[in-house]
Design a protein around this motif. Structure first.
Motif, PDB file in Angstrom:
ATOM      1  N   TYR A  19       0.822  -1.210   0.000  1.00  0.00           N
ATOM      2  CA  TYR A  19       0.000   0.000   0.000  1.00  0.00           C
ATOM      3  C   TYR A  19       0.856   1.259   0.000  1.00  0.00           C
ATOM      4  O   TYR A  19       0.518   2.244  -0.672  1.00  0.00           O
ATOM      5  CB  TYR A  19      -0.915  -0.020   1.224  1.00  0.00           C
ATOM      6  N   GLN A  20       1.984   1.261   0.719  1.00  0.00           N
ATOM      7  CA  GLN A  20       2.808   2.458   0.814  1.00  0.00           C
ATOM      8  C   GLN A  20       3.544   2.777  -0.471  1.00  0.00           C
ATOM      9  O   GLN A  20       4.071   3.879  -0.623  1.00  0.00           O
ATOM     10  CB  GLN A  20       3.815   2.306   1.956  1.00  0.00           C
ATOM     11  N   GLY A  22       2.288   3.516  -3.132  1.00  0.00           N
ATOM     12  CA  GLY A  22       1.546   4.561  -3.829  1.00  0.00           C
ATOM     13  C   GLY A  22       1.862   5.958  -3.355  1.00  0.00           C
ATOM     14  O   GLY A  22       1.269   6.925  -3.854  1.00  0.00           O
ATOM     15  N   LEU A  23       2.799   6.115  -2.419  1.00  0.00           N
ATOM     16  CA  LEU A  23       3.158   7.448  -1.919  1.00  0.00           C
ATOM     17  C   LEU A  23       3.915   8.224  -2.991  1.00  0.00           C
ATOM     18  O   LEU A  23       4.864   7.725  -3.588  1.00  0.00           O
ATOM     19  CB  LEU A  23       4.013   7.315  -0.660  1.00  0.00           C
ATOM     20  N   THR A  24       3.498   9.441  -3.241  1.00  0.00           N
ATOM     21  CA  THR A  24       4.105  10.275  -4.283  1.00  0.00           C
ATOM     22  C   THR A  24       4.660  11.560  -3.674  1.00  0.00           C
ATOM     23  O   THR A  24       4.421  11.869  -2.512  1.00  0.00           O
ATOM     24  CB  THR A  24       3.074  10.629  -5.367  1.00  0.00           C
ATOM     25  N   ARG A 256       4.215   5.624   6.066  1.00  0.00           N
ATOM     26  CA  ARG A 256       3.989   5.891   4.640  1.00  0.00           C
ATOM     27  C   ARG A 256       2.616   5.385   4.199  1.00  0.00           C
ATOM     28  O   ARG A 256       1.953   6.027   3.383  1.00  0.00           O
ATOM     29  CB  ARG A 256       5.105   5.254   3.807  1.00  0.00           C
ATOM     30  N   SER A 257       2.187   4.250   4.727  1.00  0.00           N
ATOM     31  CA  SER A 257       0.866   3.723   4.370  1.00  0.00           C
ATOM     32  C   SER A 257      -0.247   4.645   4.859  1.00  0.00           C
ATOM     33  O   SER A 257      -1.227   4.896   4.141  1.00  0.00           O
ATOM     34  CB  SER A 257       0.687   2.325   4.977  1.00  0.00           C
ATOM     35  N   VAL A 260      -0.511   7.625   2.598  1.00  0.00           N
ATOM     36  CA  VAL A 260      -1.236   7.311   1.370  1.00  0.00           C
ATOM     37  C   VAL A 260      -2.736   7.285   1.644  1.00  0.00           C
ATOM     38  O   VAL A 260      -3.549   7.804   0.858  1.00  0.00           O
ATOM     39  CB  VAL A 260      -0.757   5.958   0.790  1.00  0.00           C
ATOM     40  N   GLU A 265       1.080  13.774   0.471  1.00  0.00           N
ATOM     41  CA  GLU A 265       2.234  13.509  -0.383  1.00  0.00           C
ATOM     42  C   GLU A 265       3.521  13.944   0.302  1.00  0.00           C
ATOM     43  O   GLU A 265       3.515  14.771   1.218  1.00  0.00           O
ATOM     44  CB  GLU A 265       2.091  14.261  -1.718  1.00  0.00           C
TER      45      GLU A 265
END
Length: 802
Positions: A19-20, A22-24, A256-257, A260, A265
């Motif tokens: 899942y993490q 996807g962090l941008t 981080r999760s 997200v 961000e």
């Protein structure tokens, strides 16, 4: 239970890893401000009115710029830049040559020679209009001595995230970051003799993000490596290293999760997440590891004894970080949320992994320790220091309060530095490039004034605009003691705008041409728009049809259009000088507006469009807002941390003592920074709240030990002395881990990161000493006021019976 906790931690970890991912990271300037920020709204109005407003410059040297040979090179690179994906338009010497043909048409005769042999009208030295036209754009497309060229590039604005998927896809391939990378590649491919470079606030911001990302990876490795060495050298226990690694990785992935999940961000200040998590984890583990190493202690007993103190320390860490969320700067708000979440995740990871990892057999995981390595034994040195402090508790208390008031008054008067260029080291290529631009072109800071304009541009209106420009050019400020980014003193008389330009200036040159002097400004502007459309449309909004202009009565013109005046200033100006200059420009525009309203009629919507904005203004406001918010964040941190300490101790006197002890080091460090010539900047703006949250850990463990001894029947003095002597080793080890972890940040090439690391490390080092000396003295001073009878401290230092 131990196996169950470990199993839960592992099962939660696997989905969080996926899942993490996807962090941008959002590199846009708008992402750094609240949606309703006035400065951002002004800038968005500029964007919506004139289109592409992110301006960068490709600068290179050419001694033969104003020749056919130099023009050929300039045109070649102009066309290459203009065809680059993500570029809205360009302005260069080649574009000026094309535009000047509108003023000086070139006619080809059958018997004329090659086109390359014909003289170029713009370059003629004996043509007064050509000379004025070149001077008009000096500082933009070329230097005053015409040996340095600048291709002014307007970048496309990113498409709104809420638009269609197709638009989002286009945006992903033409965003600012990728466009800057493409333009850098063009500059790198130019001959080395041209000394080509790309500058501008968007480039400056990109460089800052690149440095932060590089710092995040490098500092995480350095911090974790050094902390592991500290653990092995002091505790000689590989189990602690394994526990630290497990908690760091788990807490980072979990944080981080959560980011997200909440749609947060990564930003300019969040790339050092892993390094910060490592510091918090090791500082918390140190107390547990030292207690486990005490003679006769078990992991169950250690966890039971430290569960409440460790929980309180993690919560105070979270409170200190969360206090940053009161800022108005979005990256700081998100940084506060991120790090507060990380501190809570550290607490969860300790609960999940500590029972199992610390229960592993010592035989193969612990190095041989000498008899003196039992960290649970009290320290005679620390006992003597604590005894001496308690003995002189009144003098130390009064001295601490005086220092608190004096340093607070001094820090409140410290100057702030909001120059974004100062965030880079003076010997960096970035600062050196800007110094060259400042020297050759007169200034790399680009900002704007937006004015309402009538539906039909009249000579009278342009005359008034030129009057405003003259007033802006005459602005000259005296700001004493200014230092620029190159560490050289700025002459107070040079704090001024280096360039002021609008279409009113271009029209003034155009109307000197005989055949154009008889037509209206709108006709001349239409010709300029045809010759250099990007430049013209970036400075004035044009009506859809000429007929609409002709129908408007000349005696009651409505202010339905917008005119832009482009300003340039030295980017190396200090924050103080730049803020003063921007304030004077705003005042000048407001004074001018009163007269224009009287002449053309008061129009409230138009008055709202008289704004001073631009990339340089936003960058300056970003730093200034962050520094302004530091006191609010520190105040919130003190209140929240104080409530947590009071909830753990139920003693107001102990809470006040702990807050004084942990606030004083912050003020001492900031005062020392000011004495040695430092200023409040991005790096120092957040240390107050962060340091309070971290340094209070030692106070909590001390107060916990103090209250246990009071319950056991110790006197106030004895309880304070023995708590300092017994808990001194774990407090010092935990503080050493914090100091070493933050000291690694000093090596960062990004000055705010280095400053943040240095100041926090210094604050935590002083706080560790204060927690073992000043805190016992203040506790005794405050507590004795509430006791009916005091007990004398035995001279031999023996402990009271349990």
């Amino acid at each position: 239970m131990r196996v169950l906790c470990l199993l839960v931690g592992c099962l939660c970890f696997l989905p969080m890893v996926y899942y993490q991912s996807g962090l941008t990271m959002n590199r846009s300037l708008a992402a750094m401000f609240a949606d309703d920020d006035e400065a951002l709204l002004d800038y968005q109005h500029l964007q919506s009115t004139f289109g592409g407003n992110l301006v960068v410059m490709l600068v290179y040297d050419d001694d033969r710029l104003m020749t056919a040979e130099g023009l050929h090179r300039n045109r070649q690179w102009t066309e290459q830049v203009e065809s680059t994906e993500g570029v809205e338009g360009v302005l260069s010497v080649a574009k000026l040559v094309d535009a000047f043909r509108y003023l000086r048409p070139e006619f080809s005769l059958p018997f004329a020679g090659s086109s390359t042999d014909k003289p170029i009208a713009l370059f003629q030295p004996d043509d007064n209009i050509a000379e004025q036209f070149r001077d008009l754009f000096a500082g933009y497309t070329h230097s005053n001595d015409e040996t340095t060229a600048a291709i002014v590039i307007m970048l496309q604005q990113p498409t709104d995230e809420n638009e269609s998927t197709v638009a989002s896809t286009v945006t992903s391939t033409t965003d600012v970051s990728q466009t800057v990378t493409r333009l850098r590649r063009i500059a790198d491919e130019m001959p080395p003799s041209r000394r080509a470079m790309l500058v501008g606030e968007p480039v400056l911001l990109e460089d800052a993000f690149d440095l932060i990302l590089s710092d995040g990876r490098r500092l995480a490795i350095g911090t974790i490596g050094l902390l592991c060495v500290v653990i092995l050298l002091t505790l000689r226990d590989a189990r602690v290293v394994i526990l630290a690694a497990a908690c760091i990785v788990w807490s980072t992935v979990a944080t981080r999760s959560i980011m997200v999940f909440w749609g947060i961000e990564l930003s300019l200040v969040s790339a050092i997440l892993l390094a910060l998590v490592a510091v918090v984890v090791v500082a918390a583990i140190m107390h547990l590891a030292v207690r486990c190493h005490q003679t006769g202690s078990t992991i169950t007993a250690a966890i039971a004894a430290l569960a409440i103190p460790i929980t309180c320390t993690c919560l105070t860490d979270a409170a200190g970080f969360a206090a940053l969320m009161v800022s108005e700067v979005r990256p700081v708000i998100e940084f506060g949320f991120m790090t507060a979440t990380a501190a809570c995740c550290v607490l969860v990871s300790l609960a999940l992994f500590s029972p199992m990892v610390m229960s592993l057999p010592e035989k193969h995981l612990c190095f041989a320790r000498t008899n003196g390595d039992d960290h649970g034994t009290t320290s005679p040195l620390l006992r003597r220091l604590a005894m001496r402090s308690v003995k002189h508790h009144f003098g130390l208390g009064v001295t601490a309060l005086v220092f608190l008031l004096v340093t607070l008054g001094y820090v409140m008067r410290l100057e702030t530095n909001s120059s974004f260029l100062d965030n880079f080291r003076r010997d960096s290529s970035i600062v050196q490039s800007y110094a060259r631009v400042e020297e050759r072109l007169g200034g790399a800071g680009v900002w704007d004034v937006v004015l309402p304009a009538p539906s039909t541009i009249t000579p009278t209106y342009f005359e008034r605009v030129r009057e405003l420009e003259d007033q802006l050019r005459k602005i000259e400020l005296k700001v004493d003691g200014e230092q620029n980014a190159n560490d050289s003193t700025t002459d107070p008389s040079n704090v001024r705008l280096s360039k002021v330009l609008s279409l009113a200036d271009a029209d003034e040159v155009a109307r000197q041409v005989t055949m154009l002097s008889f037509v209206t400004p709108d006709v001349r502007l239409a010709g300029m728009r045809a010759a250099i459309p990007t430049f013209a449309e970036a400075l004035l909004t044009f009506p859809d049809t000429v007929e609409q202009q002709a129908d408007a009565p000349s005696d009651s013109l409505e202010m339905t259009r917008s005119l832009r005046i482009m300003l340039r200033s030295n980017e190396s100006l200090s924050g103080k000088a730049k803020a003063a200059l921007m304030s004077r420009v705003r005042d000048t525009v407001q004074e001018w507006s009163a007269g224009i309203d009287h002449q053309f009629g008061d129009n409230e919507p138009a008055a709202d469009r008289r704004i001073v904005t631009g990339y340089s203004v936003l960058m300056s406001r970003l730093v200034a807002s962050l520094i302004r918010d530091q006191w609010k964040a520190l105040g919130v941190a003190l209140v929240v941390v104080g409530l947590l300490i009071w909830g753990a101790t139920y003693r107001f006197s102990l809470t006040v003592a702990a807050l004084i002890v942990n606030t004083l080091p912050i003020l001492i460090v900031l005062s020392a920074m000011g004495i040695f010539g430092g200023q409040l900047d991005l790096g120092s703006a957040t240390i107050g709240a962060v340091s309070i949250g971290l340094s209070i850990d030692g106070s909590i463990h001390f107060l916990s030990g103090y209250q246990r001894r009071k319950v056991a029947g110790y006197s106030t003095s004895h309880a304070a002395v023995e708590s300092a002597a017994d808990l001194g080793a774990p407090i010092l080890l935990a503080s050493a881990a914090l100091v070493i972890g933050f000291a690694v940040l000093v090596t960062s090439p990004f000055v705010p990161t280095a400053t943040f690391g240095l100041l926090v490390a210094a604050t935590l080092a002083i706080s560790a000493a204060a927690n073992l000396t000043l805190l016992p003295a203040l506790v005794v001073w405050f507590e004795r006021r509430q006791e009916n009878a005091t007990q004398s401290l035995p001279e031999n230092g023996s402990t009271d019976p349990q």
